[in-house]
Design an enzyme around this catalytic site. Structure first.
Site, PDB file in Angstrom:
ATOM      1  NE  ARG A  64      -3.936  -1.825   2.451  1.00 29.26           N
ATOM      2  CZ  ARG A  64      -5.083  -1.812   1.774  1.00 29.26           C
ATOM      3  NH1 ARG A  64      -5.399  -0.780   1.027  1.00 29.26           N
ATOM      4  NH2 ARG A  64      -5.917  -2.829   1.858  1.00 29.26           N
ATOM      5  NE  ARG A  90      -6.333  -1.041  -3.252  1.00 27.56           N
ATOM      6  CZ  ARG A  90      -6.278  -2.299  -2.831  1.00 27.56           C
ATOM      7  NH1 ARG A  90      -7.312  -3.101  -3.003  1.00 27.56           N
ATOM      8  NH2 ARG A  90      -5.225  -2.748  -2.198  1.00 27.56           N
ATOM      9  CB  ILE A  91      -7.934   1.372   2.951  1.00 28.60           C
ATOM     10  CG1 ILE A  91      -9.298   0.668   3.033  1.00 28.60           C
ATOM     11  CG2 ILE A  91      -7.630   2.071   4.263  1.00 28.60           C
ATOM     12  CD1 ILE A  91     -10.446   1.607   3.286  1.00 28.60           C
ATOM     13  CG  LEU A  92      -5.968   6.666   0.271  1.00 25.02           C
ATOM     14  CD1 LEU A  92      -6.648   8.012   0.173  1.00 25.02           C
ATOM     15  CD2 LEU A  92      -4.898   6.516  -0.806  1.00 25.02           C
ATOM     16  CG  HIS A 108     -19.839   7.081   3.181  1.00 24.94           C
ATOM     17  ND1 HIS A 108     -19.164   5.901   2.918  1.00 24.94           N
ATOM     18  CD2 HIS A 108     -20.874   6.752   3.998  1.00 24.94           C
ATOM     19  CE1 HIS A 108     -19.777   4.911   3.556  1.00 24.94           C
ATOM     20  NE2 HIS A 108     -20.797   5.396   4.211  1.00 24.94           N
ATOM     21  CB  ALA A 140      -9.843  10.947   9.503  1.00 25.14           C
ATOM     22  CB  VAL A 143     -12.358   3.633   6.870  1.00 28.61           C
ATOM     23  CG1 VAL A 143     -13.319   3.640   5.694  1.00 28.61           C
ATOM     24  CG2 VAL A 143     -11.003   3.108   6.404  1.00 28.61           C
ATOM     25  CG  ASP A 144     -16.323   5.537   5.325  1.00 26.90           C
ATOM     26  OD1 ASP A 144     -16.756   4.387   5.154  1.00 26.90           O
ATOM     27  OD2 ASP A 144     -15.780   6.205   4.422  1.00 26.90           O
ATOM     28  CD  GLU A 171     -29.760  12.307 -10.137  1.00 27.57           C
ATOM     29  OE1 GLU A 171     -29.248  11.429 -10.858  1.00 27.57           O
ATOM     30  OE2 GLU A 171     -29.707  13.521 -10.403  1.00 27.57           O
TER      31      GLU A 171
HETATM   32  N1  LIG Z   1      -7.431   6.116   5.446  1.00 30.25           N
HETATM   33  C1  LIG Z   1      -8.553   6.256   4.713  1.00 30.25           C
HETATM   34  N2  LIG Z   1      -8.547   5.848   3.434  1.00 30.25           N
HETATM   35  C2  LIG Z   1      -9.694   5.949   2.681  1.00 30.25           C
HETATM   36  C3  LIG Z   1      -9.690   5.506   1.355  1.00 30.25           C
HETATM   37  C4  LIG Z   1     -10.837   5.542   0.598  1.00 30.25           C
HETATM   38  C5  LIG Z   1     -12.017   6.056   1.147  1.00 30.25           C
HETATM   39  C6  LIG Z   1     -13.250   6.038   0.311  1.00 30.25           C
HETATM   40  N3  LIG Z   1     -14.235   5.162   0.926  1.00 30.25           N
HETATM   41  C7  LIG Z   1     -13.996   3.817   1.168  1.00 30.25           C
HETATM   42  C8  LIG Z   1     -14.554   3.231   2.306  1.00 30.25           C
HETATM   43  C9  LIG Z   1     -14.369   1.888   2.580  1.00 30.25           C
HETATM   44  C10 LIG Z   1     -13.597   1.117   1.723  1.00 30.25           C
HETATM   45  C11 LIG Z   1     -13.391  -0.358   2.012  1.00 30.25           C
HETATM   46  O1  LIG Z   1     -13.576  -0.825   3.134  1.00 30.25           O
HETATM   47  N4  LIG Z   1     -12.999  -1.132   0.944  1.00 30.25           N
HETATM   48  C12 LIG Z   1     -12.754  -2.537   1.102  1.00 30.25           C
HETATM   49  C13 LIG Z   1     -11.264  -2.721   1.402  1.00 30.25           C
HETATM   50  C14 LIG Z   1     -10.430  -2.244   0.210  1.00 30.25           C
HETATM   51  C15 LIG Z   1      -8.931  -2.265   0.561  1.00 30.25           C
HETATM   52  O2  LIG Z   1      -8.477  -3.300   1.124  1.00 30.25           O
HETATM   53  O3  LIG Z   1      -8.249  -1.217   0.321  1.00 30.25           O
HETATM   54  C16 LIG Z   1     -13.028   1.681   0.574  1.00 30.25           C
HETATM   55  C17 LIG Z   1     -13.210   3.041   0.298  1.00 30.25           C
HETATM   56  C18 LIG Z   1     -12.050   6.525   2.457  1.00 30.25           C
HETATM   57  C19 LIG Z   1     -10.873   6.470   3.241  1.00 30.25           C
HETATM   58  C20 LIG Z   1     -10.834   6.912   4.619  1.00 30.25           C
HETATM   59  O4  LIG Z   1     -11.852   7.416   5.181  1.00 30.25           O
HETATM   60  N5  LIG Z   1      -9.667   6.786   5.310  1.00 30.25           N
END
Ligand SMILES: Nc1nc2ccc(CNc3ccc(C(=O)NCCCC(=O)O)cc3)cc2c(=O)[nH]1
Length: 203
Positions: A64, A90-92, A108, A140, A143-144, A171
């Site tokens: 990652r 993708r989670i960052l 979201h 942040a 996530v979310d 929409e």
């Molecule tokens: N650290 C951080 N990064 C994010 C990356 C994308 C999104 C978009 N919304 C997302 C919210 C949840 C997911 C999720 O759980 N995907 C399944 C696992 C995928 C993976 O393994 O990468 C992905 C995007 C939000 C965040 C966030 O709130 N914080």
């Protein structure tokens, strides 16, 4: 004006942001569209509009950190100041989020903090919610869970399916995301050091 980029997949939110930032009143300009997978509609929409595109395919990276590092390099190459995640799934990493803290927006499909994670619309239906909607928030590490910039509510109807509710929320997304971007790009809203929203009433 503010530079920015979209990190996306499908592209309906990208389309809404492209239309908004084309307006002379906009404080933002889309300088690059980055997708984590090749050949998606969002890349075609951007190219059609003469916007630069890049693909950073997460399957080609061993970690990652390397994947995020490559995205960061593209953002620096284009002098990006604000990043909009539009369908970026993708989670960052924490280090990426910390570097871009207060400059990273995500949309979201629920009224956070309700229904975090994936399939938020299905969660709302299963919970029997009568109202749902969308939330634009600063990203942040958790996530979310980032500070909320804008929300728009939509009714949940008796005969709603996951698809009909998702369409209604989409929409609302197309109004809320451009509005939130203008707030951030125009200085109306910023993220405080304590992770809370600071409003600038004069902006
Ligand atoms: N650290 C951080 N990064 C994010 C990356 C994308 C999104 C978009 N919304 C997302 C919210 C949840 C997911 C999720 O759980 N995907 C399944 C696992 C995928 C993976 O393994 O990468 C992905 C995007 C939000 C965040 C966030 O709130 N914080």
């Amino acid at each position: 004006h503010c530079l920015k980029c979209i990190v996306c997949v499908s592209g309906t939110n990208l389309q809404a942001l492209m239309e908004q930032t084309k307006r002379t009143s906009s404080s933002a300009e889309i300088v690059v569209v980055i997708s984590n997978q090749p050949g998606v509609l969002g890349l075609k929409r951007a190219s059609l509009a003469g916007i630069q595109t890049r693909v950073v395919d997460h399957k080609l990276y061993g970690s990652r950190a390397e994947f995020d590092g490559t995205i960061d390099h593209v953002l620096e190459e284009f002098d990006v100041e604000v990043v909009c995640l539009a369908g970026f799934m993708r989670i960052l990493t924490g280090s990426f989020v910390r570097k871009w803290n207060g400059k990273l927006l995500n949309i979201h499909p629920s009224l956070l903090p309700s229904f975090k994670g994936v399939n938020a619309q299905k969660q709302a239906l299963q919970a029997g919610a009568r109202v749902s909607g969308c939330t634009v928030h600063f990203v942040a590490e958790e996530v979310d869970a980032g500070a909320i910039i804008a929300q728009e509510a939509v009714p949940v109807l008796m005969n709603d399916t996951e698809e009909s509710l998702s369409d209604r929320i989409r929409e609302a997304e197309h109004r809320a995301f451009p509005a939130a971007l203008e707030l951030v790009a125009g200085g109306g809203v910023r993220l405080g050091d304590d992770g809370r929203i600071i409003w600038n009433p004069n902006a």
